[in-house]
Design a protein around this motif. Sequence first.
Motif, PDB file in Angstrom:
ATOM      1  N   LEU A 109      22.897  48.858  27.439  1.00 29.84           N
ATOM      2  CA  LEU A 109      24.235  48.605  26.907  1.00 29.84           C
ATOM      3  C   LEU A 109      24.869  47.381  27.565  1.00 29.84           C
ATOM      4  O   LEU A 109      25.536  46.578  26.897  1.00 29.84           O
ATOM      5  CB  LEU A 109      25.114  49.838  27.120  1.00 29.84           C
ATOM      6  CG  LEU A 109      24.823  51.032  26.206  1.00 29.84           C
ATOM      7  CD1 LEU A 109      25.566  52.265  26.683  1.00 29.84           C
ATOM      8  CD2 LEU A 109      25.208  50.703  24.772  1.00 29.84           C
ATOM      9  N   VAL A 110      24.661  47.231  28.853  1.00 28.78           N
ATOM     10  CA  VAL A 110      25.200  46.050  29.542  1.00 28.78           C
ATOM     11  C   VAL A 110      24.553  44.775  29.003  1.00 28.78           C
ATOM     12  O   VAL A 110      25.227  43.769  28.753  1.00 28.78           O
ATOM     13  CB  VAL A 110      24.977  46.176  31.059  1.00 28.78           C
ATOM     14  CG1 VAL A 110      25.371  44.883  31.771  1.00 28.78           C
ATOM     15  CG2 VAL A 110      25.778  47.348  31.626  1.00 28.78           C
ATOM     16  N   LEU A 111      23.231  44.824  28.796  1.00 28.05           N
ATOM     17  CA  LEU A 111      22.526  43.646  28.282  1.00 28.05           C
ATOM     18  C   LEU A 111      22.876  43.353  26.824  1.00 28.05           C
ATOM     19  O   LEU A 111      22.728  42.212  26.368  1.00 28.05           O
ATOM     20  CB  LEU A 111      21.015  43.852  28.417  1.00 28.05           C
ATOM     21  CG  LEU A 111      20.476  43.935  29.848  1.00 28.05           C
ATOM     22  CD1 LEU A 111      18.979  44.216  29.841  1.00 28.05           C
ATOM     23  CD2 LEU A 111      20.772  42.655  30.629  1.00 28.05           C
ATOM     24  N   SER A 112      23.317  44.361  26.090  1.00 26.06           N
ATOM     25  CA  SER A 112      23.657  44.158  24.677  1.00 26.06           C
ATOM     26  C   SER A 112      25.047  43.554  24.481  1.00 26.06           C
ATOM     27  O   SER A 112      25.373  43.133  23.365  1.00 26.06           O
ATOM     28  CB  SER A 112      23.570  45.489  23.916  1.00 26.06           C
ATOM     29  OG  SER A 112      24.606  46.370  24.315  1.00 26.06           O
ATOM     30  N   LEU A 113      25.859  43.512  25.524  1.00 25.89           N
ATOM     31  CA  LEU A 113      27.211  42.973  25.387  1.00 25.89           C
ATOM     32  C   LEU A 113      27.232  41.516  24.938  1.00 25.89           C
ATOM     33  O   LEU A 113      28.045  41.143  24.074  1.00 25.89           O
ATOM     34  CB  LEU A 113      27.978  43.141  26.705  1.00 25.89           C
ATOM     35  CG  LEU A 113      28.351  44.578  27.084  1.00 25.89           C
ATOM     36  CD1 LEU A 113      29.084  44.594  28.424  1.00 25.89           C
ATOM     37  CD2 LEU A 113      29.210  45.210  26.008  1.00 25.89           C
ATOM     38  N   PRO A 114      26.367  40.614  25.507  1.00 28.43           N
ATOM     39  CA  PRO A 114      26.379  39.229  25.007  1.00 28.43           C
ATOM     40  C   PRO A 114      26.060  39.119  23.517  1.00 28.43           C
ATOM     41  O   PRO A 114      26.656  38.305  22.808  1.00 28.43           O
ATOM     42  CB  PRO A 114      25.303  38.544  25.859  1.00 28.43           C
ATOM     43  CG  PRO A 114      25.239  39.356  27.104  1.00 28.43           C
ATOM     44  CD  PRO A 114      25.488  40.764  26.671  1.00 28.43           C
ATOM     45  N   ILE A 115      25.120  39.941  23.038  1.00 30.74           N
ATOM     46  CA  ILE A 115      24.801  39.906  21.610  1.00 30.74           C
ATOM     47  C   ILE A 115      25.996  40.378  20.790  1.00 30.74           C
ATOM     48  O   ILE A 115      26.285  39.841  19.712  1.00 30.74           O
ATOM     49  CB  ILE A 115      23.560  40.770  21.321  1.00 30.74           C
ATOM     50  CG1 ILE A 115      22.383  40.325  22.187  1.00 30.74           C
ATOM     51  CG2 ILE A 115      23.178  40.687  19.850  1.00 30.74           C
ATOM     52  CD1 ILE A 115      21.137  41.164  22.002  1.00 30.74           C
ATOM     53  N   SER A 116      26.684  41.390  21.304  1.00 31.88           N
ATOM     54  CA  SER A 116      27.870  41.872  20.606  1.00 31.88           C
ATOM     55  C   SER A 116      28.953  40.793  20.555  1.00 31.88           C
ATOM     56  O   SER A 116      29.664  40.662  19.552  1.00 31.88           O
ATOM     57  CB  SER A 116      28.410  43.129  21.293  1.00 31.88           C
ATOM     58  OG  SER A 116      29.546  43.628  20.627  1.00 31.88           O
ATOM     59  N   ILE A 117      29.065  40.018  21.614  1.00 34.82           N
ATOM     60  CA  ILE A 117      30.038  38.913  21.626  1.00 34.82           C
ATOM     61  C   ILE A 117      29.668  37.863  20.588  1.00 34.82           C
ATOM     62  O   ILE A 117      30.544  37.273  19.939  1.00 34.82           O
ATOM     63  CB  ILE A 117      30.129  38.299  23.036  1.00 34.82           C
ATOM     64  CG1 ILE A 117      30.718  39.321  24.021  1.00 34.82           C
ATOM     65  CG2 ILE A 117      30.982  37.030  23.033  1.00 34.82           C
ATOM     66  CD1 ILE A 117      30.737  38.853  25.453  1.00 34.82           C
ATOM     67  N   VAL A 118      28.367  37.617  20.415  1.00 35.21           N
ATOM     68  CA  VAL A 118      27.916  36.655  19.404  1.00 35.21           C
ATOM     69  C   VAL A 118      28.351  37.102  18.012  1.00 35.21           C
ATOM     70  O   VAL A 118      28.770  36.291  17.177  1.00 35.21           O
ATOM     71  CB  VAL A 118      26.385  36.487  19.472  1.00 35.21           C
ATOM     72  CG1 VAL A 118      25.881  35.658  18.294  1.00 35.21           C
ATOM     73  CG2 VAL A 118      25.989  35.822  20.777  1.00 35.21           C
ATOM     74  N   THR A 119      28.287  38.415  17.743  1.00 34.09           N
ATOM     75  CA  THR A 119      28.714  38.900  16.430  1.00 34.09           C
ATOM     76  C   THR A 119      30.215  38.735  16.228  1.00 34.09           C
ATOM     77  O   THR A 119      30.682  38.675  15.089  1.00 34.09           O
ATOM     78  CB  THR A 119      28.330  40.381  16.261  1.00 34.09           C
ATOM     79  OG1 THR A 119      28.987  41.167  17.285  1.00 34.09           O
ATOM     80  CG2 THR A 119      26.824  40.560  16.385  1.00 34.09           C
TER      81      THR A 119
END
Length: 208
Positions: A109-119
């Motif tokens: 979940l921590v590593l997925s935060l940058p991808i979520s920011i990209v969206t």
Amino acid sequence: MAKDSTTIDVGEPSTVNKSTSHVEVGGKIKKKSFVAAATTGGSKRGLAIFDFLLRLAAIAATLAASIVMFTAEETLPFFTQFLQFQAGYDDLPTFQFFVIAIAIVAGYLVLSLPISIVTIVRPHAVAPRLILLILDTVVVTLLTAAAASSAAIVYLAHNGNQSTNWLPICQQFGDFCQTVSSAVVAASIAIVFFLILIIISAIALKRH
């Protein structure tokens, strides 16, 4: 006697109005398309922001579940300090698996935060949203397996099993059972968050 004749000058047909109306219609169509695109982009950005906030909440839930289970321990004050009964999470492989699996989920979940920011920055991008959808589906499977197996052990600890003569240990280790039960509840809440995240990704991809 000559008859007077009147001539009506019709003139050349005007094309200015037609072209002007054509331009106006075209401008309206483009304007409507721009408004529709802006509305869709706003809704996608709203979903992306909600996705990011849910990931933060899921991080808190998984970290809480992992830490609470890791610290679950109780010692019964029987007889002397040389003869004591103790219960800890590391006494059961299922609870060990729970701690490791939930820690992996929290790290993801921590590593997925940058991808979520990209969206959020690029709400119309398909690749980041598709990556999150696939990874979330895989990770929620691991999370569900850890929570379900631990929930089964917690149930046996509370109720026992008369067919196999397994006694409910929670009558003696009440604090330990309360702690591990809280960890399982936190993991179950994280599962709900993941299901909502998957639905958000599916909705965002469908709008494309």
